[in-house]
Design an enzyme around this catalytic site. Structure first.
Site, PDB file in Angstrom:
ATOM      1  N   SER A 138       0.866  -1.186   0.000  1.00  0.00           N
ATOM      2  CA  SER A 138       0.000   0.000   0.000  1.00  0.00           C
ATOM      3  C   SER A 138       0.900   1.232   0.000  1.00  0.00           C
ATOM      4  CB  SER A 138      -0.834  -0.020   1.281  1.00  0.00           C
ATOM      5  OG  SER A 138      -1.386   1.242   1.548  1.00  0.00           O
ATOM      6  N   TYR A 151      -1.111  -1.315  10.727  1.00  0.00           N
ATOM      7  CA  TYR A 151      -1.339  -1.520   9.282  1.00  0.00           C
ATOM      8  C   TYR A 151      -0.180  -0.952   8.467  1.00  0.00           C
ATOM      9  CZ  TYR A 151      -3.389  -1.319   4.633  1.00  0.00           C
ATOM     10  OH  TYR A 151      -3.616  -1.478   3.284  1.00  0.00           O
TER      11      TYR A 151
HETATM   12  N1  LIG Z   1      -8.652  -0.525  -0.870  1.00  0.00           N
HETATM   13  C1  LIG Z   1      -7.615   0.253  -0.653  1.00  0.00           C
HETATM   14  O1  LIG Z   1      -7.728   1.501  -0.574  1.00  0.00           O
HETATM   15  C2  LIG Z   1      -6.248  -0.372  -0.550  1.00  0.00           C
HETATM   16  C3  LIG Z   1      -5.127   0.471  -0.731  1.00  0.00           C
HETATM   17  C4  LIG Z   1      -3.852  -0.077  -0.629  1.00  0.00           C
HETATM   18  C5  LIG Z   1      -3.693  -1.433  -0.371  1.00  0.00           C
HETATM   19  N2  LIG Z   1      -4.784  -2.223  -0.189  1.00  0.00           N
HETATM   20  C6  LIG Z   1      -4.548  -3.656   0.093  1.00  0.00           C
HETATM   21  O2  LIG Z   1      -5.187  -4.413  -0.910  1.00  0.00           O
HETATM   22  C7  LIG Z   1      -5.419  -5.737  -0.417  1.00  0.00           C
HETATM   23  C8  LIG Z   1      -6.834  -6.161  -0.792  1.00  0.00           C
HETATM   24  O3  LIG Z   1      -7.748  -5.350  -0.076  1.00  0.00           O
HETATM   25  P1  LIG Z   1      -9.075  -4.741  -0.727  1.00  0.00           P
HETATM   26  O4  LIG Z   1      -8.899  -3.286  -0.820  1.00  0.00           O
HETATM   27  O5  LIG Z   1      -9.464  -5.501  -1.935  1.00  0.00           O
HETATM   28  O6  LIG Z   1     -10.089  -4.994   0.476  1.00  0.00           O
HETATM   29  P2  LIG Z   1     -11.367  -5.935   0.638  1.00  0.00           P
HETATM   30  O7  LIG Z   1     -12.385  -5.588  -0.383  1.00  0.00           O
HETATM   31  O8  LIG Z   1     -11.726  -5.805   2.092  1.00  0.00           O
HETATM   32  O9  LIG Z   1     -10.827  -7.394   0.336  1.00  0.00           O
HETATM   33  C9  LIG Z   1     -10.027  -8.104   1.249  1.00  0.00           C
HETATM   34  C10 LIG Z   1      -9.955  -9.561   0.833  1.00  0.00           C
HETATM   35  O10 LIG Z   1      -9.163 -10.264   1.808  1.00  0.00           O
HETATM   36  C11 LIG Z   1      -9.911 -11.380   2.301  1.00  0.00           C
HETATM   37  N3  LIG Z   1      -9.594 -11.646   3.696  1.00  0.00           N
HETATM   38  C12 LIG Z   1      -9.765 -10.805   4.742  1.00  0.00           C
HETATM   39  N4  LIG Z   1      -9.416 -11.417   5.880  1.00  0.00           N
HETATM   40  C13 LIG Z   1      -9.041 -12.692   5.551  1.00  0.00           C
HETATM   41  C14 LIG Z   1      -8.597 -13.817   6.292  1.00  0.00           C
HETATM   42  N5  LIG Z   1      -8.489 -13.762   7.622  1.00  0.00           N
HETATM   43  N6  LIG Z   1      -8.284 -14.949   5.630  1.00  0.00           N
HETATM   44  C15 LIG Z   1      -8.412 -15.019   4.276  1.00  0.00           C
HETATM   45  N7  LIG Z   1      -8.821 -13.979   3.512  1.00  0.00           N
HETATM   46  C16 LIG Z   1      -9.135 -12.832   4.149  1.00  0.00           C
HETATM   47  C17 LIG Z   1     -11.364 -10.963   2.118  1.00  0.00           C
HETATM   48  O11 LIG Z   1     -12.217 -12.080   1.972  1.00  0.00           O
HETATM   49  P3  LIG Z   1     -13.089 -12.769   3.133  1.00  0.00           P
HETATM   50  O12 LIG Z   1     -13.725 -11.684   3.934  1.00  0.00           O
HETATM   51  O13 LIG Z   1     -14.028 -13.599   2.342  1.00  0.00           O
HETATM   52  O14 LIG Z   1     -12.133 -13.594   3.907  1.00  0.00           O
HETATM   53  C18 LIG Z   1     -11.310 -10.219   0.783  1.00  0.00           C
HETATM   54  O15 LIG Z   1     -11.360 -11.150  -0.283  1.00  0.00           O
HETATM   55  C19 LIG Z   1      -5.151  -5.685   1.084  1.00  0.00           C
HETATM   56  O16 LIG Z   1      -3.888  -6.258   1.356  1.00  0.00           O
HETATM   57  C20 LIG Z   1      -5.122  -4.178   1.384  1.00  0.00           C
HETATM   58  O17 LIG Z   1      -4.317  -3.878   2.485  1.00  0.00           O
HETATM   59  C21 LIG Z   1      -6.054  -1.727  -0.289  1.00  0.00           C
END
Ligand SMILES: NC(=O)c1ccc[n+]([C@@H]2O[C@H](COP(=O)([O-])OP(=O)(O)OC[C@H]3O[C@@H](n4cnc5c(N)ncnc54)[C@H](OP(=O)(O)O)[C@@H]3O)[C@@H](O)[C@H]2O)c1
Length: 258
Positions: A138, A151
């Site tokens: 991130s 985080y």
């Molecule tokens: N969105 C942003 O602004 C942003 C910016 C920078 C980086 N990121 C990074 O991008 C990555 C993906 O996040 P996202 O933005 O797509 O968020 P998201 O929509 O909340 O998706 C998170 C994913 O991780 C899975 N997950 C969560 N806890 C888990 C666990 N204990 N075991 C297995 N799977 C788990 C969730 O599925 P389940 O709930 O079904 O388990 C979901 O598929 C993360 O690493 C986040 O830190 C996001």
């Protein structure tokens, strides 16, 4: 046909990776907790793209889960050509007042599961002299972030770890890329319990599809790192190196206080 294993594939960026890679004719192994969402996605992708999709519905914060994921792929004789460590979450709040178990789970998911899966699949890639790993970090990796302390530290770990592996593995024909998206339209902010006042301040938000496109282009180029987002996102990643640390921290503390 190549196979990609994607963690956190039930929504957001992980789901967008699954959709794009299926369109590129990859077979997939999808990991997340939400079994119904994963099965639904698998069904859609199999029908639309005639690819093979396996689902592993597991909580990656639980001890032994990464072994179960690895054993599943070995038993099914799946060669993982592309590992995408994407699952992760944040938790907004004053660290002293946050729920301890949730902070620990964040470290288990954002760091331990990622290191463990990388350590399991990388030696097999080395034997084959081919393979790629994408670790999703991130822009929070570029500076400490008050009220997102664990985080941002976890994402700094992912960035440094991945860049070191990029250097170690180039000579074996293996690509390691750390993807550093800025704010992206997913469930992330809701999951992190971001105060609406702060979430609304966030402009220049990317779509998960934009994150995936930019990340895959960077992997193709053989880059170690990619930052994805608008001008402000790119600016944030540069400024930390020039501003005195305490000045930066004071500014960030004010900016991120609810
Ligand atoms: N969105 C942003 O602004 C942003 C910016 C920078 C980086 N990121 C990074 O991008 C990555 C993906 O996040 P996202 O933005 O797509 O968020 P998201 O929509 O909340 O998706 C998170 C994913 O991780 C899975 N997950 C969560 N806890 C888990 C666990 N204990 N075991 C297995 N799977 C788990 C969730 O599925 P389940 O709930 O079904 O388990 C979901 O598929 C993360 O690493 C986040 O830190 C996001």
């Amino acid at each position: 046909m190549s196979t990609a294993l994607i963690t956190g594939a039930s929504g957001g960026i992980g789901k967008a990776f699954a959709e794009e890679l299926a369109a590129q004719n990859y077979n997939l192994v999808l990991v997340a907790r939400s079994e119904n969402k994963l099965n639904e996605l698998a069904k859609q992708l199999q029908q639309k793209f005639q690819v093979k999709v396996d689902v592993i519905a597991k909580d990656l914060t639980e001890i032994g889960t990464t072994n179960a994921v690895f054993d599943f792929t070995i038993q099914k004789e799946l060669t993982i050509d592309l590992l995408i460590n994407n699952a992760g979450f944040g938790d907004y709040g004053d660290f002293a007042e946050t729920d301890e178990e949730r902070q620990i789970k964040m470290i288990q998911l954002n760091i331990l599961a990622l290191v463990d899966l990388t350590h399991k699949y990388l030696p097999l890639m080395r034997e084959r002299r081919s393979g790629s790993i994408i670790n999703v970090s991130s822009i929070a990796a570029f500076q400490p972030m008050p009220y997102l302390s664990v985080y941002s530290a976890s994402k700094a770990f992912v960035r440094n770890f991945s860049q070191a592996l990029w250097a170690e593995n180039r000579k074996y024909g293996i690509r390691v890329l750390v993807s550093c998206p800025g704010p992206t339209e997913t469930e992330f902010f809701t999951e992190a319990k971001f105060p609406p006042t702060l979430a609304n301040k966030t402009n220049q938000i990317s779509t998960p599809e934009e994150v995936v496109q930019e990340t895959l282009k960077a992997l193709e180029r053989g880059d170690s790192t990619v930052v994805i987002g608008g001008l402000s996102t790119h600016f944030i990643t540069k400024v930390a190196g020039f501003v005195p640390r305490e000045t930066l921290l004071n500014l960030l503390e004010k900016q991120f206080k609810a």
